[in-house]
Scaffold this motif. Structure first.
Motif, PDB file in Angstrom:
ATOM      1  N   GLY A   1       0.486  -7.045  -8.657  1.00  0.00           N
ATOM      2  CA  GLY A   1       0.265  -5.896  -9.601  1.00  0.00           C
ATOM      3  C   GLY A   1       1.619  -5.176  -9.736  1.00  0.00           C
ATOM      4  O   GLY A   1       2.502  -5.742  -9.144  1.00  0.00           O
ATOM      5  N   GLU A   2       1.531  -4.280 -10.357  1.00  0.00           N
ATOM      6  CA  GLU A   2       2.648  -3.454 -10.711  1.00  0.00           C
ATOM      7  C   GLU A   2       3.251  -2.471  -9.556  1.00  0.00           C
ATOM      8  O   GLU A   2       2.552  -2.101  -8.919  1.00  0.00           O
ATOM      9  N   VAL A   3       4.626  -2.989  -9.609  1.00  0.00           N
ATOM     10  CA  VAL A   3       5.209  -2.211  -8.378  1.00  0.00           C
ATOM     11  C   VAL A   3       6.540  -1.366  -9.202  1.00  0.00           C
ATOM     12  O   VAL A   3       7.409  -1.883  -9.642  1.00  0.00           O
ATOM     13  N   ARG A   4       6.421  -0.134  -8.881  1.00  0.00           N
ATOM     14  CA  ARG A   4       7.488   1.061  -9.445  1.00  0.00           C
ATOM     15  C   ARG A   4       8.358   1.310  -8.228  1.00  0.00           C
ATOM     16  O   ARG A   4       7.829   1.930  -7.037  1.00  0.00           O
TER      17      ARG A   4
ATOM     18  N   ALA B   1       8.690  -8.823   0.678  1.00  0.00           N
ATOM     19  CA  ALA B   1       7.188  -7.882   0.782  1.00  0.00           C
ATOM     20  C   ALA B   1       7.240  -7.454  -0.769  1.00  0.00           C
ATOM     21  O   ALA B   1       6.138  -7.299  -1.326  1.00  0.00           O
ATOM     22  N   LEU B   2       8.654  -7.026  -1.327  1.00  0.00           N
ATOM     23  CA  LEU B   2       8.469  -6.499  -2.681  1.00  0.00           C
ATOM     24  C   LEU B   2       7.925  -7.533  -3.842  1.00  0.00           C
ATOM     25  O   LEU B   2       6.946  -7.081  -4.499  1.00  0.00           O
ATOM     26  N   ALA B   3       8.243  -8.764  -3.390  1.00  0.00           N
ATOM     27  CA  ALA B   3       8.169  -9.876  -4.520  1.00  0.00           C
ATOM     28  C   ALA B   3       6.783 -10.358  -4.268  1.00  0.00           C
ATOM     29  O   ALA B   3       5.975 -10.434  -5.293  1.00  0.00           O
ATOM     30  N   ALA B   4       5.911 -10.274  -3.189  1.00  0.00           N
ATOM     31  CA  ALA B   4       4.691 -10.521  -2.921  1.00  0.00           C
ATOM     32  C   ALA B   4       3.680  -9.478  -3.357  1.00  0.00           C
ATOM     33  O   ALA B   4       2.764  -9.634  -4.321  1.00  0.00           O
TER      34      ALA B   4
ATOM     35  N   VAL C   1       7.858   3.824  -5.284  1.00  0.00           N
ATOM     36  CA  VAL C   1       6.903   4.896  -5.877  1.00  0.00           C
ATOM     37  C   VAL C   1       5.417   4.589  -5.694  1.00  0.00           C
ATOM     38  O   VAL C   1       4.725   5.346  -5.276  1.00  0.00           O
ATOM     39  N   SER C   2       5.082   3.436  -5.943  1.00  0.00           N
ATOM     40  CA  SER C   2       3.781   2.908  -6.135  1.00  0.00           C
ATOM     41  C   SER C   2       3.632   1.315  -5.977  1.00  0.00           C
ATOM     42  O   SER C   2       4.565   0.738  -6.285  1.00  0.00           O
ATOM     43  N   PRO C   3       2.663   0.912  -5.330  1.00  0.00           N
ATOM     44  CA  PRO C   3       1.216   1.396  -4.961  1.00  0.00           C
ATOM     45  C   PRO C   3       1.604   2.294  -3.759  1.00  0.00           C
ATOM     46  O   PRO C   3       0.698   3.071  -3.485  1.00  0.00           O
ATOM     47  N   ASP C   4       2.393   1.871  -2.774  1.00  0.00           N
ATOM     48  CA  ASP C   4       2.535   2.326  -1.414  1.00  0.00           C
ATOM     49  C   ASP C   4       3.943   3.002  -1.384  1.00  0.00           C
ATOM     50  O   ASP C   4       4.951   2.585  -1.392  1.00  0.00           O
ATOM     51  N   ALA C   5       4.143   4.499  -1.372  1.00  0.00           N
ATOM     52  CA  ALA C   5       5.238   5.104  -1.235  1.00  0.00           C
ATOM     53  C   ALA C   5       5.932   4.864   0.201  1.00  0.00           C
ATOM     54  O   ALA C   5       5.574   5.067   1.113  1.00  0.00           O
TER      55      ALA C   5
END
Length: 507
Positions: free
Chosen positions: A249-252, A241-244, A129-133
């Motif tokens: 910062g927050e990843v939703r 990639a999600l872990a990095a 959802v964020s930061p990059d959908a």
């Protein structure tokens, strides 16, 4: 084939017991113990009989002979929705095919029924959802709880990455997981244990990313009772990639899983020689079920057909010679492997302690005709120093016998870890020595392996692993023939002579 790692020792045995169906079938009946033929014949004579039978079975058994069984399994899958999954008509027809041929050959054959659950996934979606959908390729865990109808939206929290990432409570310390979705790396323990630990830390969902390149992790819990929070699998690349991103910062993310769970009955097929000393049992097995996504001709029609070919040739040799094996030989075609080794776990769990002690060894053959194969032998002595430790006492000697045979044939080979992802797992957990061969699944062939075995470096051993394309065109028949020879050699030797197990011989 290629399930999540299963721990050994007390924790593994508890997990094993929790997964096994409560419906317990009666054990296979054994004939009264005869006089020990090994004592009568003497070691030299027993060794000669073993070598002679091994040579005969190697000549008799072939990929050409076993291929007819693969064609039969393909026809069965085609007539039953494209698969032979446990609890379906396709698997029952496969079991009936194997049972009929073994019965005709003169074996004492039985079905061993037990309960399994099936998961029907209606929805499996994962989006950043964020930061990059963006949308990610994802697979819902087998027996995952469903998310709310509207899905689940939450921030990611990273479990600690180590040799057994996300397996213990301390892997979730230092970060708040409450109300978040845990991102966990595969490996070190079962998928069920990972999501259970994440849920205990307060996570509302779990995403498990693969620990090998290429392919999306496909978690499985064994039964609905094991699922604590909605869980899905993703690829190594997407997970890293999600872990990095989450480390910065927050990843939703948005996770949507809708799944139905259905209970079914399914059988193992167990066949044993009518002769042979029941105090010394040589056990071999292959799983007969496929995944729902395809016909499973390599995974594991190949192991099932190879085992059936050798079993039938052993029966033919016994009939023609009038000579029974010295030791009882027991063959098994497991169901429910793709659901978490359920058939082999059920079988081992219903054995009494005395019956387990009679099993001298267990040999497992799962995926022996991969189209981009490596010739892999289970590392019974842990000489590779990778992953799990050595198998129970006697496993090193099994590896030595197989390696010695391949060496004499001039066939290159290398070790593969007892990582708990196939049906040797329950046998090892109770101290039974084990071994066998494997030609690779979703793992990637290295340049060194391509130089040694041929094939394509940087590509999966089986590009159609757990997919619709795992059909008759998805085979390497040369590898198939090699591994059938391995089965034939091992059956011939161990049917008459267990002395190579040394101090590891049981019974």
């Amino acid at each position: 084939m290629r399930l999540p790692r299963r721990p050994r020792g007390p924790r593994g045995r508890k997990a094993l017991a929790a997964l096994i169906s409560t419906a317990v079938a009666a054990p296979v009946l054994l004939s009264a113990a005869p006089a020990d033929a090994r004592t009568a014949d003497g070691p030299a004579r027993q060794h000669q009989k073993a070598e002679r039978l091994a040579r005969q079975l190697e000549r008799d058994a072939s990929a050409k002979g076993a291929y007819r069984h693969l064609k039969a399994l393909q026809r069965i899958a085609d007539a039953n929705g494209g698969n032979r999954a446990a609890g379906t008509a396709g698997h029952e027809a496969s079991a009936a095919y194997v049972h009929r041929l073994l019965k005709q050959a003169g074996y004492r054959v039985s079905y061993q029924w037990f309960d399994v659950w099936q998961a029907k996934t209606l929805t499996e979606k994962l989006s950043v959802v964020s930061p990059d959908a963006r949308d990610l390729q994802v697979k819902a865990a087998e027996f995952s709880p469903s998310t709310p109808k509207s899905g689940l939206r939450a921030a990611l929290a990273l479990a600690r990455v180590d040799k057994d990432s996300g397996c213990a409570a301390d892997d979730y310390q230092g970060t708040s997981f409450t109300g978040r979705i845990a991102l966990v790396k595969r490996g070190g323990c079962t998928f069920a244990e990972k999501q259970k630990a994440a849920a205990a830390a307060g996570a509302v969902g779990t995403i498990i990313y693969n620990n090998v390149a290429g392919g999306v992790a496909k978690p499985s819990f064994g039964s609905p009772a094991d699922g604590k929070v909605p869980t899905a699998g993703i690829s190594q690349a997407d997970g890293e990639a999600l872990a990095a991103a989450a480390a910065k910062g927050e990843v939703r993310v948005a996770l949507d899983i809708q799944q139905q769970h259905i209970k079914r009955r399914t059988p193992n097929v167990i066949a044993e020689t009518r002769g042979g000393d029941p105090r010394h049992v040589v056990a071999l097995g292959s799983h007969l079920d496929s995944v729902p996504e395809g016909p499973g001709i390599n995974d594991n029609g190949s192991g099932s057909a190879g085992l059936l070919e050798v079993a039938l040739k052993l029966a033919d040799r016994t009939r023609r010679s009038g000579q029974q094996p010295t030791n009882k030989v027991r063959f098994a075609w497991w169901s429910g492997e793709e659901l978490g080794l359920l058939g082999s776990e059920h079988y081992v769990a219903q054995l009494s302690g005395a019956e387990r002690e009679k099993i001298a060894l267990y040999l497992n053959f799962d995926m022996i005709a991969s189209p981009n194969p490596a010739q892999l032998v289970y590392d019974g002595d842990d000489s590779d120093h990778k992953g799990s430790g050595p198998g129970p006492k006697g496993s090193a000697e099994i590896e030595k016998l197989i390696n010695g045979y391949l060496d004499r044939k001039g066939t290159p080979h290398e070790g593969t870890d007892f990582d708990g992802r196939s049906d040797y797992g329950p046998f090892i957990a109770t101290g039974i020595p084990a071994g066998g061969t494997f030609t690779g699944a979703e793992g990637i062939k290295s340049p060194e392996q391509a130089a040694k075995f041929g094939g394509k470096a940087g590509a999966p051993y089986d590009p159609n692993y757990h997919a619709k394309g795992d059909n008759l065109s998805n085979l390497d028949l040369k590898a198939f023939d090699t591994n059938i020879d391995v089965i034939a050699h091992a059956v011939g030797i161990y049917a008459h002579d267990l002395s190579s197990l040394g101090g590891g011989a049981r019974g």
